[in-house]
Design a protein around this motif. Structure first.
Motif, PDB file in Angstrom:
ATOM      1  N   CYS A  74      -7.108  -5.124  -2.447  1.00 31.66           N
ATOM      2  CA  CYS A  74      -6.593  -6.028  -1.409  1.00 31.66           C
ATOM      3  C   CYS A  74      -5.926  -7.230  -2.075  1.00 31.66           C
ATOM      4  O   CYS A  74      -5.194  -7.050  -3.022  1.00 31.66           O
ATOM      5  CB  CYS A  74      -7.673  -6.395  -0.397  1.00 31.66           C
ATOM      6  SG  CYS A  74      -8.146  -4.953   0.601  1.00 31.66           S
ATOM      7  N   TYR A  75      -6.172  -8.434  -1.598  1.00 28.32           N
ATOM      8  CA  TYR A  75      -5.594  -9.635  -2.211  1.00 28.32           C
ATOM      9  C   TYR A  75      -6.691 -10.373  -2.951  1.00 28.32           C
ATOM     10  O   TYR A  75      -7.873 -10.160  -2.697  1.00 28.32           O
ATOM     11  CB  TYR A  75      -5.011 -10.561  -1.145  1.00 28.32           C
ATOM     12  CG  TYR A  75      -3.816 -10.004  -0.433  1.00 28.32           C
ATOM     13  CD1 TYR A  75      -2.548 -10.078  -1.001  1.00 28.32           C
ATOM     14  CD2 TYR A  75      -3.944  -9.412   0.817  1.00 28.32           C
ATOM     15  CE1 TYR A  75      -1.442  -9.575  -0.343  1.00 28.32           C
ATOM     16  CE2 TYR A  75      -2.848  -8.911   1.489  1.00 28.32           C
ATOM     17  CZ  TYR A  75      -1.597  -8.990   0.908  1.00 28.32           C
ATOM     18  OH  TYR A  75      -0.504  -8.496   1.560  1.00 28.32           O
ATOM     19  N   THR A 109      -9.641  -2.929   4.428  1.00 28.01           N
ATOM     20  CA  THR A 109     -10.015  -4.309   4.731  1.00 28.01           C
ATOM     21  C   THR A 109     -11.526  -4.431   4.919  1.00 28.01           C
ATOM     22  O   THR A 109     -12.214  -3.428   5.190  1.00 28.01           O
ATOM     23  CB  THR A 109      -9.316  -4.808   6.010  1.00 28.01           C
ATOM     24  OG1 THR A 109      -9.842  -4.099   7.137  1.00 28.01           O
ATOM     25  CG2 THR A 109      -7.805  -4.658   5.930  1.00 28.01           C
ATOM     26  N   TYR A 149       3.307 -10.474 -10.137  1.00 28.61           N
ATOM     27  CA  TYR A 149       4.048  -9.828  -9.065  1.00 28.61           C
ATOM     28  C   TYR A 149       5.120  -8.923  -9.656  1.00 28.61           C
ATOM     29  O   TYR A 149       5.507  -9.057 -10.809  1.00 28.61           O
ATOM     30  CB  TYR A 149       4.677 -10.851  -8.110  1.00 28.61           C
ATOM     31  CG  TYR A 149       5.474 -11.920  -8.808  1.00 28.61           C
ATOM     32  CD1 TYR A 149       6.816 -11.730  -9.132  1.00 28.61           C
ATOM     33  CD2 TYR A 149       4.882 -13.135  -9.163  1.00 28.61           C
ATOM     34  CE1 TYR A 149       7.548 -12.689  -9.791  1.00 28.61           C
ATOM     35  CE2 TYR A 149       5.607 -14.104  -9.820  1.00 28.61           C
ATOM     36  CZ  TYR A 149       6.943 -13.890 -10.128  1.00 28.61           C
ATOM     37  OH  TYR A 149       7.663 -14.847 -10.789  1.00 28.61           O
ATOM     38  N   ALA A 171       0.844  -1.190   0.000  1.00 23.37           N
ATOM     39  CA  ALA A 171       0.000   0.000   0.000  1.00 23.37           C
ATOM     40  C   ALA A 171       0.879   1.241   0.000  1.00 23.37           C
ATOM     41  O   ALA A 171       1.865   1.315   0.703  1.00 23.37           O
ATOM     42  CB  ALA A 171      -0.909   0.005   1.227  1.00 23.37           C
ATOM     43  N   ARG A 209      -0.326  -7.059  -2.513  1.00 20.42           N
ATOM     44  CA  ARG A 209      -1.571  -6.442  -2.080  1.00 20.42           C
ATOM     45  C   ARG A 209      -1.828  -5.302  -3.055  1.00 20.42           C
ATOM     46  O   ARG A 209      -0.930  -4.521  -3.355  1.00 20.42           O
ATOM     47  CB  ARG A 209      -1.446  -5.911  -0.668  1.00 20.42           C
ATOM     48  CG  ARG A 209      -2.739  -5.339  -0.137  1.00 20.42           C
ATOM     49  CD  ARG A 209      -2.588  -4.959   1.328  1.00 20.42           C
ATOM     50  NE  ARG A 209      -3.879  -4.572   1.871  1.00 20.42           N
ATOM     51  CZ  ARG A 209      -4.048  -3.539   2.676  1.00 20.42           C
ATOM     52  NH1 ARG A 209      -3.010  -2.803   3.051  1.00 20.42           N
ATOM     53  NH2 ARG A 209      -5.243  -3.251   3.134  1.00 20.42           N
ATOM     54  N   THR A 210      -3.026  -5.220  -3.555  1.00 18.01           N
ATOM     55  CA  THR A 210      -3.372  -4.213  -4.548  1.00 18.01           C
ATOM     56  C   THR A 210      -4.434  -3.280  -3.967  1.00 18.01           C
ATOM     57  O   THR A 210      -4.912  -3.505  -2.848  1.00 18.01           O
ATOM     58  CB  THR A 210      -3.937  -4.877  -5.824  1.00 18.01           C
ATOM     59  OG1 THR A 210      -5.247  -5.363  -5.541  1.00 18.01           O
ATOM     60  CG2 THR A 210      -3.028  -5.997  -6.324  1.00 18.01           C
ATOM     61  N   ASP A 232      -8.566 -10.375   2.445  1.00 23.12           N
ATOM     62  CA  ASP A 232      -7.616  -9.531   3.173  1.00 23.12           C
ATOM     63  C   ASP A 232      -6.325 -10.224   3.594  1.00 23.12           C
ATOM     64  O   ASP A 232      -5.478  -9.590   4.213  1.00 23.12           O
ATOM     65  CB  ASP A 232      -8.279  -8.956   4.428  1.00 23.12           C
ATOM     66  CG  ASP A 232      -9.304  -7.897   4.094  1.00 23.12           C
ATOM     67  OD1 ASP A 232      -9.136  -7.191   3.089  1.00 23.12           O
ATOM     68  OD2 ASP A 232     -10.301  -7.786   4.838  1.00 23.12           O
ATOM     69  N   THR A 233      -6.172 -11.482   3.302  1.00 24.26           N
ATOM     70  CA  THR A 233      -4.934 -12.180   3.682  1.00 24.26           C
ATOM     71  C   THR A 233      -4.142 -12.520   2.431  1.00 24.26           C
ATOM     72  O   THR A 233      -4.664 -12.454   1.317  1.00 24.26           O
ATOM     73  CB  THR A 233      -5.241 -13.482   4.436  1.00 24.26           C
ATOM     74  OG1 THR A 233      -5.946 -14.376   3.575  1.00 24.26           O
ATOM     75  CG2 THR A 233      -6.048 -13.209   5.693  1.00 24.26           C
ATOM     76  N   ASP A 234      -2.900 -12.907   2.616  1.00 21.34           N
ATOM     77  CA  ASP A 234      -2.128 -13.300   1.440  1.00 21.34           C
ATOM     78  C   ASP A 234      -2.622 -14.644   0.896  1.00 21.34           C
ATOM     79  O   ASP A 234      -3.381 -15.364   1.543  1.00 21.34           O
ATOM     80  CB  ASP A 234      -0.623 -13.303   1.730  1.00 21.34           C
ATOM     81  CG  ASP A 234      -0.197 -14.368   2.723  1.00 21.34           C
ATOM     82  OD1 ASP A 234      -0.629 -15.534   2.620  1.00 21.34           O
ATOM     83  OD2 ASP A 234       0.603 -14.036   3.613  1.00 21.34           O
ATOM     84  N   TYR A 272      -7.128  -0.424  -0.548  1.00 22.33           N
ATOM     85  CA  TYR A 272      -6.395  -1.018   0.577  1.00 22.33           C
ATOM     86  C   TYR A 272      -7.206  -1.087   1.868  1.00 22.33           C
ATOM     87  O   TYR A 272      -6.633  -1.284   2.935  1.00 22.33           O
ATOM     88  CB  TYR A 272      -5.074  -0.279   0.813  1.00 22.33           C
ATOM     89  CG  TYR A 272      -4.217  -0.204  -0.421  1.00 22.33           C
ATOM     90  CD1 TYR A 272      -3.548  -1.335  -0.888  1.00 22.33           C
ATOM     91  CD2 TYR A 272      -4.090   0.979  -1.138  1.00 22.33           C
ATOM     92  CE1 TYR A 272      -2.760  -1.285  -2.036  1.00 22.33           C
ATOM     93  CE2 TYR A 272      -3.306   1.043  -2.277  1.00 22.33           C
ATOM     94  CZ  TYR A 272      -2.649  -0.087  -2.720  1.00 22.33           C
ATOM     95  OH  TYR A 272      -1.885  -0.034  -3.848  1.00 22.33           O
TER      96      TYR A 272
END
Length: 186
Positions: free
Chosen positions: A39-40, A164, A21, A2, A35-36, A102-104, A162
């Motif tokens: 989000c993810y 959540t 990536y 972010a 993270r974009t 929101d997580t990888d 960004y």
């Protein structure tokens, strides 16, 4: 990552290089996707096993019922949105899974294996060709399937970048509290 100079109120877009990536950073199961502003997330496209279209559609109803019974059922996945599509591209029926969360990538897939393993509800992916039969006991095989069928996006946009899902819910709870307070003042 972010951009610290951006605020949630300024929409943002991110063009992502081919491959998904900017710099190769290895996670537990492969490249770490960035993270974009959205989000993810990931998109999976895989061929449906012959005769499994109805089972996939029924699985959508199963997830709907699980969420209706327990609205927090999918909470461990920290989802924003989830979309499932069925389409034929001329070589047979395909399934597309699109998720924003929101997580990888690695944590999301590990959490999905755990959630569906514990709930007794199977994953819809069992209806897809090449999905590992031992996915419950072998999270690495599950993640490998997801990675092999993932098609990275090349542009992602966020109207409120960004942010959540929990931050959005918190803001909406605050809005409701202010509305209730204003109603009581009238």
């Amino acid at each position: 990552m972010a951009d610290a100079h951006r605020h949630w109120s300024t929409p943002a877009a991110m063009a992502i290089p081919e491959g998904g990536y900017f710099e190769l950073e290895r996670g537990r199961y492969g490249p770490v996707f960035p993270r974009t502003p959205a989000c993810y997330g990931f998109s999976i496209i895989a061929k449906v096993k012959d005769g499994r279209e109805d089972a996939i559609r029924e699985h959508g109803k199963t997830i709907e019922a699980a969420v209706a019974e327990s609205p927090e059922f999918l909470a461990p996945l920290r989802l924003h949105y989830l979309r499932w599509l069925l389409f034929d591209v001329g070589s047979g029926l395909h399934f597309q899974y699109q998720g924003i969360f929101d997580t990888d990538f690695d944590k999301y897939t590990e959490d999905a294996v755990q959630l569906f393993g514990q709930s007794g509800i199977s994953t819809v992916f069992t209806n897809l060709e090449d999905f590992p039969e031992d996915w419950r006991e072998n999270p690495e095989a599950f993640v490998k399937f997801v990675r092999e069928h993932h098609f990275p996006s090349f542009l992602e946009y966020g109207e409120y970048p960004y942010v959540t899902a929990e931050e959005i819910k918190k803001a909406l709870r605050l809005k409701d509290a202010f509305s209730a307070m204003l109603d009581q003042m009238q």
